[in-house]
Motif scaffolding. Structure first.
Motif, PDB file in Angstrom:
ATOM      1  N   LEU A 189       0.822  -1.211   0.000  1.00 47.29           N
ATOM      2  CA  LEU A 189       0.000   0.000   0.000  1.00 47.29           C
ATOM      3  C   LEU A 189       0.859   1.265   0.000  1.00 47.29           C
ATOM      4  O   LEU A 189       0.402   2.331  -0.411  1.00 47.29           O
ATOM      5  CB  LEU A 189      -0.931   0.005   1.225  1.00 47.29           C
ATOM      6  N   ALA A 190       2.098   1.143   0.472  1.00 50.69           N
ATOM      7  CA  ALA A 190       2.988   2.300   0.524  1.00 50.69           C
ATOM      8  C   ALA A 190       3.574   2.616  -0.852  1.00 50.69           C
ATOM      9  O   ALA A 190       4.260   3.619  -1.025  1.00 50.69           O
ATOM     10  CB  ALA A 190       4.111   2.041   1.529  1.00 50.69           C
ATOM     11  N   ARG A 191       3.323   1.727  -1.814  1.00 48.08           N
ATOM     12  CA  ARG A 191       3.894   1.934  -3.147  1.00 48.08           C
ATOM     13  C   ARG A 191       2.779   2.079  -4.179  1.00 48.08           C
ATOM     14  O   ARG A 191       1.684   1.571  -3.991  1.00 48.08           O
ATOM     15  CB  ARG A 191       4.777   0.729  -3.518  1.00 48.08           C
ATOM     16  N   PRO A 192       3.065   2.766  -5.289  1.00 46.78           N
ATOM     17  CA  PRO A 192       2.063   2.857  -6.352  1.00 46.78           C
ATOM     18  C   PRO A 192       1.745   1.467  -6.904  1.00 46.78           C
ATOM     19  O   PRO A 192       2.602   0.580  -6.867  1.00 46.78           O
ATOM     20  CB  PRO A 192       2.747   3.712  -7.433  1.00 46.78           C
ATOM     21  N   THR A 193       0.552   1.303  -7.402  1.00 47.74           N
ATOM     22  CA  THR A 193       0.141  -0.018  -7.872  1.00 47.74           C
ATOM     23  C   THR A 193       1.056  -0.539  -8.986  1.00 47.74           C
ATOM     24  O   THR A 193       1.314  -1.738  -9.070  1.00 47.74           O
ATOM     25  CB  THR A 193      -1.311   0.009  -8.390  1.00 47.74           C
ATOM     26  N   ALA A 194       1.546   0.349  -9.823  1.00 46.70           N
ATOM     27  CA  ALA A 194       2.405  -0.083 -10.934  1.00 46.70           C
ATOM     28  C   ALA A 194       3.672  -0.751 -10.399  1.00 46.70           C
ATOM     29  O   ALA A 194       4.184  -1.706 -10.989  1.00 46.70           O
ATOM     30  CB  ALA A 194       2.769   1.110 -11.816  1.00 46.70           C
ATOM     31  N   GLU A 195       4.180  -0.234  -9.278  1.00 44.06           N
ATOM     32  CA  GLU A 195       5.388  -0.830  -8.693  1.00 44.06           C
ATOM     33  C   GLU A 195       5.104  -2.215  -8.133  1.00 44.06           C
ATOM     34  O   GLU A 195       5.939  -3.110  -8.193  1.00 44.06           O
ATOM     35  CB  GLU A 195       5.940   0.063  -7.573  1.00 44.06           C
ATOM     36  N   PRO A 225     -15.486   4.330  -8.286  1.00 46.71           N
ATOM     37  CA  PRO A 225     -15.630   3.014  -7.654  1.00 46.71           C
ATOM     38  C   PRO A 225     -14.313   2.432  -7.167  1.00 46.71           C
ATOM     39  O   PRO A 225     -14.257   1.804  -6.123  1.00 46.71           O
ATOM     40  CB  PRO A 225     -16.245   2.156  -8.763  1.00 46.71           C
ATOM     41  N   ALA A 226     -13.277   2.612  -7.909  1.00 45.03           N
ATOM     42  CA  ALA A 226     -12.039   1.946  -7.517  1.00 45.03           C
ATOM     43  C   ALA A 226     -11.163   2.828  -6.641  1.00 45.03           C
ATOM     44  O   ALA A 226     -10.108   2.422  -6.207  1.00 45.03           O
ATOM     45  CB  ALA A 226     -11.265   1.516  -8.753  1.00 45.03           C
ATOM     46  N   ALA A 227     -11.607   4.038  -6.394  1.00 44.24           N
ATOM     47  CA  ALA A 227     -10.902   4.969  -5.517  1.00 44.24           C
ATOM     48  C   ALA A 227      -9.421   5.064  -5.861  1.00 44.24           C
ATOM     49  O   ALA A 227      -9.042   5.115  -7.022  1.00 44.24           O
ATOM     50  CB  ALA A 227     -11.119   4.594  -4.062  1.00 44.24           C
ATOM     51  N   TYR A 286      -5.296  -4.729  -4.873  1.00 45.71           N
ATOM     52  CA  TYR A 286      -4.700  -3.388  -4.868  1.00 45.71           C
ATOM     53  C   TYR A 286      -3.891  -3.158  -6.147  1.00 45.71           C
ATOM     54  O   TYR A 286      -4.028  -2.126  -6.816  1.00 45.71           O
ATOM     55  CB  TYR A 286      -3.807  -3.217  -3.630  1.00 45.71           C
ATOM     56  N   ALA A 287      -3.070  -4.159  -6.493  1.00 40.16           N
ATOM     57  CA  ALA A 287      -2.236  -4.035  -7.691  1.00 40.16           C
ATOM     58  C   ALA A 287      -3.091  -3.833  -8.934  1.00 40.16           C
ATOM     59  O   ALA A 287      -2.684  -3.152  -9.874  1.00 40.16           O
ATOM     60  CB  ALA A 287      -1.368  -5.284  -7.848  1.00 40.16           C
ATOM     61  N   LEU A 288      -4.274  -4.404  -8.944  1.00 38.78           N
ATOM     62  CA  LEU A 288      -5.143  -4.345 -10.120  1.00 38.78           C
ATOM     63  C   LEU A 288      -6.134  -3.183 -10.055  1.00 38.78           C
ATOM     64  O   LEU A 288      -6.851  -2.928 -11.016  1.00 38.78           O
ATOM     65  CB  LEU A 288      -5.921  -5.665 -10.246  1.00 38.78           C
ATOM     66  N   GLY A 338      -5.807   2.854   6.206  1.00 38.18           N
ATOM     67  CA  GLY A 338      -5.648   4.296   6.062  1.00 38.18           C
ATOM     68  C   GLY A 338      -5.065   4.748   4.737  1.00 38.18           C
ATOM     69  O   GLY A 338      -4.593   5.876   4.595  1.00 38.18           O
ATOM     70  N   SER A 339      -5.105   3.875   3.729  1.00 44.10           N
ATOM     71  CA  SER A 339      -4.482   4.197   2.438  1.00 44.10           C
ATOM     72  C   SER A 339      -5.385   5.019   1.519  1.00 44.10           C
ATOM     73  O   SER A 339      -4.932   5.548   0.505  1.00 44.10           O
ATOM     74  CB  SER A 339      -4.133   2.894   1.714  1.00 44.10           C
ATOM     75  N   GLY A 340      -6.671   5.084   1.878  1.00 49.87           N
ATOM     76  CA  GLY A 340      -7.608   5.749   0.978  1.00 49.87           C
ATOM     77  C   GLY A 340      -8.189   4.804  -0.051  1.00 49.87           C
ATOM     78  O   GLY A 340      -9.156   5.116  -0.739  1.00 49.87           O
ATOM     79  N   TRP A 341      -7.626   3.599  -0.156  1.00 52.66           N
ATOM     80  CA  TRP A 341      -8.131   2.604  -1.111  1.00 52.66           C
ATOM     81  C   TRP A 341      -9.055   1.629  -0.374  1.00 52.66           C
ATOM     82  O   TRP A 341      -8.808   1.300   0.795  1.00 52.66           O
ATOM     83  CB  TRP A 341      -6.947   1.854  -1.726  1.00 52.66           C
TER      84      TRP A 341
END
Lengths: 436, 198
Positions: free
Chosen positions: A37-43, B190-192, A112-114, A153-156
């Motif tokens: 979660l601390a990294r962008p999904t692309a990473e 939706p996917a925030a 998360y990655a997707l 707490g990541s917002g996701w």
């Protein structure tokens, strides 16, 4: 060669309470998710690409590539395939019962990655204890903040639903699984589209990953994709959970470094299979589930390597190895496997539905003493109608791969043990009867 | 009898709410209905149909595809003996013959006292404990003839009631959360965060 590779997906299983949140948190649980979660999904996706993680469900498709095929859309889904039903395969069963939080964490990392907001774990219905453990783990993960709105707490945000199957081998096929998840019969969907990543659940782009595949993700994120790729060799990276059964002293699960450990090690090493039961001679073994062509003793030196096994004419498939010894009747074994396919054929395609029944009948009459010499050719002819050429990998004639997998055991049996088939005709029944 | 109880209707509505489309709840609801009487009665299938927005025939047509869903009554204990390859190699057919003799029924039949329905199962993923048996989807193995006899005696005496609930009861842990992420998601995003940094 037995190696000192770390146990990645079974690290916790020596603990009696391996399925509890307390044990999970005390052994690095949910740290992989926090790091992701601390990294962008692309990473995160790049890390999994670096690991070269092959899907562990049976087809061995690279997980990273599967992810990259997800068609961008407003709504996308992730579905975890835990409908493990390939005969002699019991690794996912182990993982959902004994380390359900690892499955849940792996699922969350993949979601998360997707960039997915809704995920499902489709768990085989017969795994009642597994369903209880997974449901408990999901409840606990919500309470722990690892699921739901604003994960850690990541917002996701992510919702995860555990979905029970109801008993049908075909639902392990990913499009049948999606049909089942939509509340229908498990009928595989017509291809193209070849991948649910284009059109999946409710028509939305969907990634379907296996339980063991996602169970590797927490470790990969914590230790890096390169550390994972450093294990094994070639395209077979990491470790893999092998399920060993049949005529062997120590049947069970063994997590082993891919490629370097051989079938000989797995079956015969005292710390692993411990050799053929009762010191009998090895007759044949199935290297990767009953859809795979059989191997003989000459293949023991092969590594547990996807490419090497493929090149030798079979597949590592679902990672389940079945040992047959000198007392095993190969006609009976081929009959039972064929009977399974006949029972589990969904019935949509003629070659599979009818062919499996024909084959079962012919094998049964051979075993029971009503066979004739021409039956061997008839068997191969029927196999040829299901999968033209009876080659490996099989030619496709049907909507899914179930049908074309049927000839594997029969063709192997006849090619390797033609004399034993003929003996059934000559002696008017099974010459091995009462051997045990 | 047959209809979903008020408590189960409430449970059923909570299950339907977990899915983007309510038909997806069909199989979970069949399991729920089956937990009431051990099998899926026509009345229960009608209730499932209403909840899922399909016809009763669609529920039956779907349920009949799946091995675990029974549209006919079964015994209190459904005993499924696996005979697939790993169990076969460990003597599963000898075991099932013994089971038939011991229970006095053939595969597919129920004992006269309604205690046991005997089934021949496909691979149950218990190959490390072959030959393995499931009773109401709880695992036992490896089993031989005498082991099978003592298992059925224990079941008959009710001494395994805690480990083996009645047939149809699958998952005794209930989900205790609705879908907070969906509730929290505002329309249009939706996917925030996950989508933003793709």
């Amino acid at each position: 060669m037995i190696t000192e590779a770390p146990r990645i997906v079974t690290a916790r299983l020596d603990h009696e309470d391996s399925y509890t949140l307390d044990r999970y948190l005390a052994t690095g649980g949910y740290e992989g998710l926090r790091a992701a979660l601390a990294r962008p999904t692309a990473e995160v996706r790049a890390e999994v690409d670096k690991a070269s993680l092959l899907g562990r469900g049976g087809a061995g498709f690279p997980a990273g590539r599967k992810w990259s095929m997800l068609r961008p859309a407003d709504i996308t889904y992730l579905v975890i395939n835990g409908d493990e039903s390939e005969p002699a395969t019991f690794k996912d069963h182990l993982l959902v019962e004994r380390d359900p939080h690892q499955v849940v964490e792996g699922t969350i990392i993949a979601a998360y990655a997707l960039g997915v907001a809704q995920a499902f774990i489709f768990c085989r219905g017969e795994f009642a204890l597994g369903l209880e453990r997974l449901t408990q783990a999901v409840n606990e993960a919500y309470a722990h903040g690892a699921l739901g709105a604003d994960v850690f707490g990541s917002g996701w945000s992510l919702d995860l639903v555990v979905h029970p199957g109801a008993g049908a081998y075909i639902c392990g096929e990913e499009t049948a699984l999606l049909e089942s998840l939509e509340g229908k019969r498990g009928f595989p969907r017509i291809k193209p589209p070849y991948f649910p990543a284009a059109i999946g659940l409710y028509g939305a782009p969907t990634v379907v990953n296996n339980i063991e595949t996602v169970s590797n993700l927490p470790w990969i994120i914590r230790n890096g994709g390169e550390a994972f790729a450093a294990l094994g060799q070639g395209s077979s990276t990491g470790t893999r959970l092998f399920a060993l059964s049949g005529r062997v002293e120590r049947p069970g699960w063994y997590e082993l470094e891919m490629s370097k450990v051989t079938f000989d090690d797995l079956i015969n090493h005292p710390s692993l299979g411990g050799g053929v039961k009762g010191g009998k001679a090895l007759k044949a073994f199935i290297p990767g589930g009953v859809s795979a062509p059989w191997f003989g003793p000459e293949h023991l030196s092969l590594g547990l390597d996807q490419d090497a096994v493929g090149k030798a004419g079979s597949m590592l498939g679902s990672g389940s190895v079945v040992v047959m010894d000198e007392t095993t009747c190969v006609v009976r074994a081929a009959w039972r496997i064929t009977r399974f396919f006949h029972r589990e054929s969904c019935g949509q395609c003629t070659p599979c539905r009818e062919g499996s029944g024909w084959l079962e009948k012919i094998l049964r009459r051979l075993e029971e003493g009503d066979g004739r010499e021409a039956d061997l050719d008839l068997l191969m002819d029927a196999c040829d109608n299901i999968a033209p050429g009876v080659s490996w990998p099989p030619q496709q004639t049907t909507i899914c791969v179930l049908g074309p997998s049927i000839p594997s055991s029969i063709a192997s049996g006849i090619r390797m043990f033609r004399d034993e088939f003929l003996l059934h005709v000559k002696e008017g029944g099974c010459p091995m009867r009462g051997a045990r | 009898m047959g209809r979903l109880t008020p408590e189960n209707l409430e449970r059923a509505r909570a299950i339907v709410a977990l899915y983007p489309e309510r038909r997806s709840a069909l199989i979970p609801l069949c399991h729920l209905a089956q937990s009431q009487e051990g099998w899926l009665s026509p009345e229960a299938m009608e209730d499932v149909a209403v909840l899922c927005g399909v016809t009763p025939a669609e529920v039956r047509g779907t349920a009949s595809f799946y091995d675990m869903l029974h549209t006919e009554p079964v015994g209190r204990h459904v005993v499924a003996v696996c005979t697939n390859i790993a169990c076969l190699l460990a003597g599963a057919y000898e075991l099932i013959e013994h089971a038939e003799k011991h229970l006095g029924v053939s595969v597919g039949q129920t004992t006269e006292d309604g205690e046991f329905t005997l089934e021949e199962a496909e691979c149950l993923a218990g190959c490390d404990i072959a030959p393995c048996v499931q009773v109401n989807h709880r695992f036992f193995g490896p089993l031989d003839g005498p082991g099978f006899e003592s298992l059925t005696a224990e079941l008959r005496a009710g001494r395994l009631a805690e480990l083996v609930p009645r047939h149809g009861v699958l998952c005794r842990v209930e989900r205790n959360v609705s879908l907070p992420a969906r509730d929290a998601a505002s329309p249009g995003s939706p996917a925030a965060a996950g989508e933003e940094n793709r």
